[in-house]
Motif scaffolding. Structure first.
Motif, PDB file in Angstrom:
ATOM      1  N   LYS A  31       0.818  -1.219   0.000  1.00 20.14           N
ATOM      2  CA  LYS A  31       0.000   0.000   0.000  1.00 20.14           C
ATOM      3  C   LYS A  31       0.851   1.267   0.000  1.00 20.14           C
ATOM      4  O   LYS A  31       2.018   1.250   0.358  1.00 20.14           O
ATOM      5  CB  LYS A  31      -0.924   0.008   1.232  1.00 20.14           C
ATOM      6  N   ASN A  32       0.211   2.350  -0.404  1.00 17.97           N
ATOM      7  CA  ASN A  32       0.766   3.682  -0.203  1.00 17.97           C
ATOM      8  C   ASN A  32      -0.333   4.538   0.415  1.00 17.97           C
ATOM      9  O   ASN A  32      -1.476   4.087   0.546  1.00 17.97           O
ATOM     10  CB  ASN A  32       1.269   4.282  -1.524  1.00 17.97           C
ATOM     11  N   SER A  33      -0.001   5.733   0.809  1.00 19.97           N
ATOM     12  CA  SER A  33      -0.998   6.576   1.460  1.00 19.97           C
ATOM     13  C   SER A  33      -1.505   7.654   0.509  1.00 19.97           C
ATOM     14  O   SER A  33      -0.807   8.071  -0.422  1.00 19.97           O
ATOM     15  CB  SER A  33      -0.417   7.224   2.726  1.00 19.97           C
ATOM     16  N   LEU A  34      -2.712   8.090   0.751  1.00 19.90           N
ATOM     17  CA  LEU A  34      -3.338   9.161  -0.012  1.00 19.90           C
ATOM     18  C   LEU A  34      -3.853  10.189   0.984  1.00 19.90           C
ATOM     19  O   LEU A  34      -4.696   9.878   1.818  1.00 19.90           O
ATOM     20  CB  LEU A  34      -4.466   8.604  -0.875  1.00 19.90           C
ATOM     21  N   TRP A 179       4.368   7.822  -1.585  1.00 16.95           N
ATOM     22  CA  TRP A 179       5.038   6.517  -1.553  1.00 16.95           C
ATOM     23  C   TRP A 179       6.319   6.561  -0.718  1.00 16.95           C
ATOM     24  O   TRP A 179       7.128   5.656  -0.797  1.00 16.95           O
ATOM     25  CB  TRP A 179       5.413   6.080  -2.971  1.00 16.95           C
ATOM     26  N   ARG A 180       6.513   7.598   0.067  1.00 19.98           N
ATOM     27  CA  ARG A 180       7.784   7.758   0.783  1.00 19.98           C
ATOM     28  C   ARG A 180       8.026   6.659   1.804  1.00 19.98           C
ATOM     29  O   ARG A 180       9.168   6.303   2.081  1.00 19.98           O
ATOM     30  CB  ARG A 180       7.835   9.135   1.467  1.00 19.98           C
ATOM     31  N   GLU A 181       6.980   6.118   2.381  1.00 16.91           N
ATOM     32  CA  GLU A 181       7.133   5.059   3.383  1.00 16.91           C
ATOM     33  C   GLU A 181       6.625   3.716   2.876  1.00 16.91           C
ATOM     34  O   GLU A 181       6.406   2.803   3.671  1.00 16.91           O
ATOM     35  CB  GLU A 181       6.414   5.448   4.674  1.00 16.91           C
ATOM     36  N   SER A 182       6.454   3.585   1.578  1.00 12.97           N
ATOM     37  CA  SER A 182       5.964   2.311   1.037  1.00 12.97           C
ATOM     38  C   SER A 182       7.014   1.221   1.135  1.00 12.97           C
ATOM     39  O   SER A 182       6.696   0.039   1.190  1.00 12.97           O
ATOM     40  CB  SER A 182       5.539   2.491  -0.422  1.00 12.97           C
ATOM     41  N   LEU A 183       8.295   1.619   1.126  1.00 12.30           N
ATOM     42  CA  LEU A 183       9.395   0.670   1.290  1.00 12.30           C
ATOM     43  C   LEU A 183      10.268   1.117   2.459  1.00 12.30           C
ATOM     44  O   LEU A 183      10.532   2.316   2.613  1.00 12.30           O
ATOM     45  CB  LEU A 183      10.242   0.597   0.015  1.00 12.30           C
TER      46      LEU A 183
END
Length: 629
Positions: A31-34, A179-183
């Motif tokens: 996931k990523n955040s919106l 997407w900064r914290e997706s990985l």
């Protein structure tokens, strides 16, 4: 369509395995955040599932405005047919197109939205359920998938309905895809895995894998050789349920008595190569990597995978072990070690290498099971998106701790240098061209620099100053400095690591100014009788009355030149005569003691040969001893 990539018979094997009592595992949706910034009623952060196509902006963000089309709401047709375009006007925000799920592939929706000018695609689910991963199909006629570059995300039905309602009310919906914290990005080294397959007859996905290996090979090898990354290839296998081990399907698709299986490359058990041929070639590639890793050359796997695909294709009937051995020899690796690692595919026993691959396939911690081929795992999180060089490099670069990423991650091809605009809002010394702005993959940081061996300290935003040894060589350490009549005076001292202090003879803050102290006017020096004081810049001159007087600055007094000379010579004569007398006295004592010593020695020697008058003979008074008869 979440995991619709498996061939029918292979999916059946999974079902049979489940019926046999084995756990199939779990699939983790990445996931990523919106973040919704307006309207106020929707403001907040929401989760969305990253689509497994297009190019997610790992490590970065995208600002945009949400638009829900008036027609073609499921985006199953080209928007040109409806005379709709979503290209932003000059100066406008990018468009994030909201479309409904259903009636066509997710990739079709993404492609049609991209062609209409959308910068990203938000797919609203049509049912109340947890988020799923939108994958790309295996069917033919989907070559456009390779050209999808916009990121996509699936949102829940409720959130999709809320977005539509806000748009119907005339609200402008601004969002930030993040997407900064997706990985994870814990340290200065990225560990990543590539789950792949040696099969080259599986359609578009196999072609995509081979293109990726060819294009990413050079970058991957440089990162590995320089210690920035730790790469490991993996291969998926499944087992055949025990009840079907003797079936034609399992015998042709499995090795080691049904323990390790792969799908038939052509999906036809009667022609071409079998699944067991794929398993063997996969096993050879795993063992090759292990042997190469033992020789500290793990990057040779990329050369082998690339060369094997070119030299040993299935279409030319060269997908054989002999062809594989030829590639191994060309790379200078030990074939005997690799063959020993491969073992006997016909043996009714476990193969420890393939068993380890099956164990690694099962998700642990935050990482789910690997069930999609190909799959990239970066820092134990599965990558989603297009398997393409720049997209994957971006994901790998997002796995580095900020400011530790290699130079390849800072190229304009995959990121924007934020220091180029207004110096990133950081401190800047224009005169010396020193800046606190440091470009990073994720953006920029404001850190006081190290320049010419001198460390600057400060907050990095509004203030940085030189510190430590050598600081005075850089802009004089930020201290006051002035030159007059060829004489330069500075408030900076390399003997201290920080601060400015006016030198002796001056007063002030040491930063903006240092003023001369008038020692004569303030009566700080030259206060002796008959002395005349004359102030100079940073010092003073003091003279005594008369030509026979000499000024002593240390004692602020005047003394006679001649008296000083006579007293000095007299003192020296006294010392001279004193030393002379001391020498004569010492010599007299020495002669006396030497004479006394010689006399005593002579007397001792003579006494041994003739008695002296005042000495008795040894037996003179000794009594007579009578013997008993």
């Amino acid at each position: 369509m979440g995991r619709g990539w498996l061939p029918a018979w292979w999916a059946l094997l999974l079902v049979l395995a489940s019926m046999a009592g084995e756990a199939v595992g779990r699939f983790v949706v990445e996931k990523n955040s919106l973040r919704v910034t307006s309207p106020a009623g929707l403001r907040g952060v929401y989760e969305c599932a990253i689509g497994n196509f297009g190019m997610p902006q790992y490590g970065g963000t995208m600002h945009g405005v949400v638009i829900y089309p008036k027609s073609n709401k499921k985006a199953c047709k080209g928007f040109d047919d409806f005379d709709l375009s979503f290209k932003p006007k000059p100066g406008g925000l990018p468009v994030f197109l909201l479309v409904d799920r259903g009636d066509c592939y997710f990739t079709t929706k993404g492609w049609n939205a991209q062609c209409a000018g959308a910068a990203a695609v938000l797919v609203a689910d049509d049912k109340v359920e947890p988020l799923i991963t939108m994958d790309s199909p295996e069917s033919s006629g989907t070559d456009y998938i390779e050209n999808i570059t916009v990121p996509s995300a699936l949102v829940t039905k409720k959130f999709g309905d809320d977005l539509k309602k806000a748009l119907e009310n005339g609200d402008m919906v601004n969002v930030l895809l993040d997407w900064r914290e997706s990985l994870p990005h814990p340290d200065e080294r990225v560990e990543y895995e590539f789950w792949t397959n040696s099969n080259d007859e599986c359609g578009a996905k196999c072609d995509m894998q081979m293109n990726f290996v060819r294009n990413f090979r050079g970058t991957a090898q440089v990162l590995e050789k320089r210690g920035y990354t730790q790469f490991t290839p993996h291969y998926i296998t499944w087992y055949c349920p025990e009840a079907f081990v003797l079936s034609k399907q399992c015998k042709s698709q499995c090795i080691n008595h049904g323990r390790y299986c792969a799908p038939d490359p052509e999906q036809d058990f009667n022609i071409g190569y079998d699944g067991k041929d794929v398993v063997v070639q996969n096993l050879i590639q795993i063992c090759l990597f292990r042997v190469a890793n033992e020789t500290r050359k793990p990057w040779l796997w990329w050369d082998y995978a690339h060369d094997f695909a070119i030299r040993c294709p299935m279409k030319e009937k060269k997908y054989t072990r002999d062809c594989a051995n030829g590639v191994i020899k060309s790379l200078g690796l030990d074939i005997e070690k690799i063959n020993k690692c491969v073992g006997d595919p016909e043996a009714d026993e476990e193969n420890p290498v393939l068993k380890a691959e099956q164990d690694a396939q099962i998700g642990r911690g935050s990482r789910g099971d690997v069930t999609i081929l190909p799959t990239l795992v970066v820092n134990n999180k599965q990558y989603r998106g297009k398997l393409e060089k720049s997209a994957v490099l971006r994901a790998v670069c997002s796995g580095f701790e900020e400011t530790t990423e290699p130079d390849v991650c800072l190229s304009e091809a995959i990121q924007t240098n934020e220091c180029l605009e207004n110096n990133g809002g950081c401190w800047l010394d224009k005169a010396n061209n020193f800046t606190a702005c440091k470009d990073t993959f994720r953006g920029r940081v404001c850190e006081c620099p190290l320049a010419h061996g001198v460390k600057f300290v400060g907050d990095g935003y509004t203030h940085c100053e030189a510190s430590g040894v050598g600081r005075c060589q850089i802009n004089n350490g930020g201290c006051w400095k002035e030159t007059r009549n060829g004489k330069t005076v500075s408030a900076c001292s390399n003997e201290v690591s920080e601060g400015c202090k006016c030198p002796p003879g001056f007063k002030g803050d040491g930063i903006n100014s240092c003023e001369d102290i008038d020692e004569c006017k303030e009566k700080l020096s030259c206060q002796c009788k008959d002395c005349t004081c004359d102030n100079t810049w940073g010092s003073y001159e003091c003279s005594c009355g008369g030509n026979n007087m000499l000024y002593m600055r240390e004692h602020d007094t005047c003394i006679s030149k001649f008296s000083t000379s006579s007293v000095g010579w007299g003192f020296l004569w006294v010392i001279f005569f004193g030393l002379t007398l001391a020498g004569v006295g010492a010599y007299a004592v020495y002669k006396y003691r030497l004479r006394s010593y010689m006399d005593s020695e002579i007397r001792a020697i003579m006494a041994q040969y003739m008695p002296l008058e005042n000495q008795e003979t040894p037996n003179q008074h000794r009594p007579v001893e009578h013997a008993d008869i």
